[in-house]
Design a protein around this motif. Sequence first.
Motif, mmCIF file in Angstrom:
data_model
loop_
_atom_site.group_PDB
_atom_site.id
_atom_site.type_symbol
_atom_site.label_atom_id
_atom_site.label_comp_id
_atom_site.label_asym_id
_atom_site.label_seq_id
_atom_site.Cartn_x
_atom_site.Cartn_y
_atom_site.Cartn_z
ATOM 1 N N GLU A 773 0.296 -0.777 0.014
ATOM 2 C CA GLU A 773 0.327 -0.197 -0.095
ATOM 3 C C GLU A 773 0.705 1.579 0.083
ATOM 4 O OE1 GLU A 773 -2.833 -0.483 2.924
ATOM 5 O OE2 GLU A 773 -3.215 -2.261 3.214
ATOM 6 N N VAL A 774 2.568 1.242 -0.068
ATOM 7 C CA VAL A 774 3.436 2.549 0.046
ATOM 8 C C VAL A 774 3.651 2.451 -1.570
ATOM 9 C CG1 VAL A 774 5.240 2.937 0.960
ATOM 10 C CG2 VAL A 774 4.016 1.792 1.878
ATOM 11 N N PRO A 775 3.242 3.723 -1.813
ATOM 12 C CA PRO A 775 3.296 4.210 -3.287
ATOM 13 C C PRO A 775 4.777 4.465 -3.298
ATOM 14 C CG PRO A 775 2.500 5.524 -2.194
ATOM 15 C CD PRO A 775 2.234 4.729 -1.240
ATOM 16 N N ARG A 776 6.097 3.667 -3.394
ATOM 17 C CA ARG A 776 7.164 3.961 -3.024
ATOM 18 C C ARG A 776 7.935 2.495 -3.059
ATOM 19 N NH1 ARG A 776 7.582 9.692 -3.083
ATOM 20 N NH2 ARG A 776 5.292 10.048 -1.655
ATOM 21 N N ASN A 777 9.164 2.386 -3.670
ATOM 22 C CA ASN A 777 10.327 1.614 -3.427
ATOM 23 C C ASN A 777 10.390 1.418 -2.397
ATOM 24 O OD1 ASN A 777 12.211 -0.301 -3.911
ATOM 25 N ND2 ASN A 777 13.576 1.223 -4.906
ATOM 26 N N THR A 778 9.216 0.249 -1.358
ATOM 27 C CA THR A 778 10.211 -0.497 -0.413
ATOM 28 C C THR A 778 10.995 -1.524 0.169
ATOM 29 O OG1 THR A 778 7.862 -1.791 -1.555
ATOM 30 C CG2 THR A 778 7.302 0.360 0.138
ATOM 31 N N SER A 779 11.612 -1.816 -1.107
ATOM 32 C CA SER A 779 13.374 -3.065 -1.268
ATOM 33 C C SER A 779 13.748 -3.177 0.517
ATOM 34 C CB SER A 779 14.155 -2.581 -2.235
ATOM 35 O OG SER A 779 14.888 -3.908 -1.939
ATOM 36 N N PHE A 780 13.962 -1.696 0.295
ATOM 37 C CA PHE A 780 14.440 -1.383 1.712
ATOM 38 C C PHE A 780 14.020 -2.100 3.079
ATOM 39 C CE2 PHE A 780 15.514 0.503 5.881
ATOM 40 C CZ PHE A 780 17.407 0.863 5.521
ATOM 41 N N LEU A 781 12.720 -1.624 3.546
ATOM 42 C CA LEU A 781 11.918 -1.879 3.837
ATOM 43 C C LEU A 781 11.669 -2.972 4.044
ATOM 44 C CD1 LEU A 781 9.535 1.182 4.157
ATOM 45 C CD2 LEU A 781 11.565 0.977 5.808
ATOM 46 N N LYS A 782 11.384 -3.839 3.592
ATOM 47 C CA LYS A 782 11.401 -5.724 2.597
ATOM 48 C C LYS A 782 12.321 -6.405 3.436
ATOM 49 C CE LYS A 782 12.150 -8.083 -0.603
ATOM 50 N NZ LYS A 782 12.628 -8.525 -2.302
ATOM 51 N N HIS A 783 13.837 -5.435 3.007
ATOM 52 C CA HIS A 783 15.018 -6.204 3.597
ATOM 53 C C HIS A 783 15.509 -5.719 5.234
ATOM 54 C CE1 HIS A 783 16.760 -8.013 0.089
ATOM 55 N NE2 HIS A 783 16.043 -7.287 -0.445
ATOM 56 N N LEU A 784 14.794 -4.598 5.516
ATOM 57 C CA LEU A 784 15.070 -4.755 6.767
ATOM 58 C C LEU A 784 14.315 -5.729 7.704
ATOM 59 C CD1 LEU A 784 15.564 -2.004 9.096
ATOM 60 C CD2 LEU A 784 13.198 -1.556 8.823
ATOM 61 N N MET A 785 12.672 -6.293 7.128
ATOM 62 C CA MET A 785 12.033 -7.269 8.437
ATOM 63 C C MET A 785 12.807 -8.625 7.482
ATOM 64 S SD MET A 785 9.802 -5.737 9.248
ATOM 65 C CE MET A 785 9.306 -7.360 9.876
ATOM 66 N N ASN A 786 13.205 -9.008 6.805
ATOM 67 C CA ASN A 786 14.309 -9.883 6.919
ATOM 68 C C ASN A 786 15.437 -9.506 7.162
ATOM 69 O OD1 ASN A 786 12.380 -10.698 4.300
ATOM 70 N ND2 ASN A 786 14.071 -10.390 3.296
ATOM 71 N N TYR A 787 15.886 -8.674 7.932
ATOM 72 C CA TYR A 787 16.747 -8.417 8.987
ATOM 73 C C TYR A 787 16.283 -8.191 10.396
ATOM 74 C CZ TYR A 787 20.270 -6.425 12.089
ATOM 75 O OH TYR A 787 20.559 -5.686 13.209
ATOM 76 N N MET A 788 14.711 -8.102 10.682
ATOM 77 C CA MET A 788 14.579 -8.282 11.865
ATOM 78 C C MET A 788 14.580 -9.243 12.168
ATOM 79 S SD MET A 788 11.964 -5.207 11.773
ATOM 80 C CE MET A 788 12.049 -3.507 12.335
ATOM 81 N N VAL A 789 13.944 -10.540 11.645
ATOM 82 C CA VAL A 789 13.504 -11.926 11.841
ATOM 83 C C VAL A 789 14.873 -12.934 11.693
ATOM 84 C CG1 VAL A 789 11.249 -11.510 11.169
ATOM 85 C CG2 VAL A 789 12.818 -12.122 9.594
ATOM 86 N N SER A 790 16.369 -12.215 10.734
ATOM 87 C CA SER A 790 16.972 -12.841 11.058
ATOM 88 C C SER A 790 17.842 -13.220 11.881
ATOM 89 C CB SER A 790 17.342 -13.113 9.504
ATOM 90 O OG SER A 790 17.910 -12.265 8.272
ATOM 91 N N ARG A 791 18.418 -11.579 12.413
ATOM 92 C CA ARG A 791 19.075 -11.072 13.247
ATOM 93 C C ARG A 791 19.835 -12.062 13.911
ATOM 94 N NH1 ARG A 791 17.021 -8.131 17.824
ATOM 95 N NH2 ARG A 791 15.186 -8.193 17.102
ATOM 96 N N ASP A 792 21.001 -11.866 14.385
ATOM 97 C CA ASP A 792 21.803 -12.967 16.009
ATOM 98 C C ASP A 792 21.938 -11.597 16.844
ATOM 99 O OD1 ASP A 792 24.138 -11.050 14.529
ATOM 100 O OD2 ASP A 792 24.638 -13.054 13.368
ATOM 101 N N HIS A 793 21.827 -10.587 16.519
ATOM 102 C CA HIS A 793 22.124 -9.578 18.005
ATOM 103 C C HIS A 793 21.073 -8.290 17.752
ATOM 104 C CE1 HIS A 793 23.407 -7.778 14.457
ATOM 105 N NE2 HIS A 793 23.917 -6.003 15.523
#
Length: 793
Positions: A773-793
């Motif tokens: 629903e965000v009319p922007r390039n959301t690639s960074f936010l998508k990878h931010l989510m990937n980082y959030m759920v896979s981070r080790d710290h």
Amino acid sequence: MYRMNEELIKKTDTSYQLAEQRAAHYFHSLYHQVLNKTYVPVLIKDFQSWKQTHIHHHPILSIFSRKKKKNNSHGYYNYIRWLDYTGKLDNYLDRSISYIYMRDLGKALDSLDTQSRIRRAVDNLRKKLTDFQKEETESFSMASLYRWAQREGIESTIIWLLDKLKTVSVNVPEGMDADHAQRKLIKIIAGVIMHVVDDMDNKVPQEERKQRLDKAIRLGYSYGLTYPFIDDLLDSNVLSDLEKKRYSQLIRTTLITGVVPDLGKWTGENENLIQFIHSELKDAYEYIKSEQLPETLKSFFEQSYVFFNSQEVDREKDLTESNYTNEELYIPVILKASSSRLIVRSVISAPEDEGFDNRTFFYGIYNQLADDFADMFDDLKEGAVTPYTYYLKYHTERPDLINPFELYWAVISHLIHNVYYSDKKTREVILDRAINGLKRFKVRLGTEKYNEVMNLFASGIPKFNQVIQKMVQKADDVDFFDKLLRDHMITSLKNERKEQEDFLETIKAVRIQINKTLRISNTENVPLLKDIIIKAANYSLEGDGKRLRPIITWVMSVNEYGLNQSAIIPLLKSLEYMHTASLIYDDLPSQDDSSTRRGRLTVHKEYNIAVAELTGLFLTQRAIEEQTYLDEFDAKTVLRLIQYSAQVTEVMCMGQAMDLDSKGKELSHEQLNLMCFYKTGIAFEASLIMPAMLAKVSESEMEALKKFAYHAGIAFQIKDDLLDVEGDPSIIGKPLYKDSENKNSTFVSILGQEGARKEMWEHYCFAIEALKEVPRNTSFLKHLMNYMVSRDH
């Protein structure tokens, strides 16, 4: 070195020799077809019938419109839309699924039961493809995979698989293609799932279906792991010759004895890699072995050994050796091509089926020769010996060499008429596939290079070649979904990897910039206490913080909203000051009583409680002060931002108060979600909404960003809760089990670790879905989510 029982070795060698004899018999029957060209008139006749549905004579005006539409059909989703629009999607999917049923499931297409299964598969796939288009959903995202898992009730299995795929990707060494390894592994898993799903129908109880899918995924991963970490590893130059020899012997010992030997001491730069691979493969092997039925265990070991040994025989060939016989070139190809598919059948403990065995055995070399043809120049460059590379190099001095291109067509003739008994649909699918392969090859190489190749490989069959080239030039409707899917997967994986690299590089670069701006200077002659507070504030700010919130703000401000970098520096500082203040308060003895934070002593331990309290207050006020320096934006907007910032601080305080009040109490799911949003999600929201305010974006976009932040914040907090019980203290920078010691209600304490993981992925999916629903390039936010759920710290 690993010792083996001589009787076991003899028994295994006997099994391999029997397989060799069968392959030799098959090869000689093909050899005679090539020698006598008996396949030529048969296939010319086949093509005469086949072309009726593939070569169309269009009116002159329709040619231009047809070409125009075709030019607009490039790309995965666009091509599916084009097929659907032109009414070709059903036939496209039908031949694609039919091909997969022949290749992967070893089915005969003249079976009514198989036809019914193909029809169901086509209908299901068509619905999924059109649904993905309507919903604009990425069909290969982690979110879509998890949503599928929820529908099937196998969430824990998919979480396990996602963790495993991440681990494999991280451990694929330089010198190997990580994208190829991941694609191949996913393909194997999908193949095993397809075998299992094909054996089930709507009458299978849901619980049994869940168990069988769980088993299929774990078996698929366990078997698929052999491709990157055995075949690809031994084909690469990662290991030294001595390491390859030792590693191969370890694999051979396992397949002969049925037991994985201890690794022993492994020295050199690949020590950690081999230790990881040995551990992972051992677990995978033991799982496959434990799931085998007694009647299929023997077949599993035999076919695995045939596959491995035939691969080894081929791997040891040297392209500079000019004396390999035709049998030496082709028999290992027949063996490895057929055994690789027979292994899958034994892995899932499928019942013995002579028809399947025969079809799979004869079919394998067809695929392998097609693949070798497509890859011949890459293989030649790497010095690999295949029938095509060897013929390319030695055909002028070795007139006895069989032309692999001619043998390929002999295989096709044999399959159509001797294996599938001239079944019309089988002929259709196989010839579709053959012409499609040549079309793709021509596009990839270009017409000039393609003609050179044909002049070499097809010069001995001029009449037949004329027919083939007419089909390549004029035939329509020979595309296949698995090829489209393969190209799409490779593109997606490469794009995903590039985006991830860009994401990490952005975080690293922006973090360095932000760190340079955070230090608070004591430029005035102030009382001693304020000097201590400034030192304490800087001490806290200098810790190893992730700076996620100001980084998010920078990316959205600069990359998406086009704001001036220097103009938003006060906002970046403000966000980090607010966040750091909240951590100082969170660590106090009256709250979570933490002794370490960001890898160092907390402020109240380094100084004292009073200094910590005052420093937190100081940073909160300093954050508001920084916002007043946003002087490149109009006053009304800045005032609105300050008002919002104050509201965020209030909400964070309420969240912390809720957390303190909940100690020793069991919160409801809804209460926990609310508390986590107040504590964590609202800060993520601020990092998105504040730059959006400055950029004056629409209210609908702000609402979408708030929805994303809500779920992202909760997912982030759940990951924190999980790390508190399963993280590495040296990496996360604080001791484990603090939540338990403080009697905090967390997602882990309420839902358990497995339940917390499911909840985290649920919020992950909601967050990813909100980005649509965000009319922007959301690639960074998508990878931010990937980082959030896979981070080790």
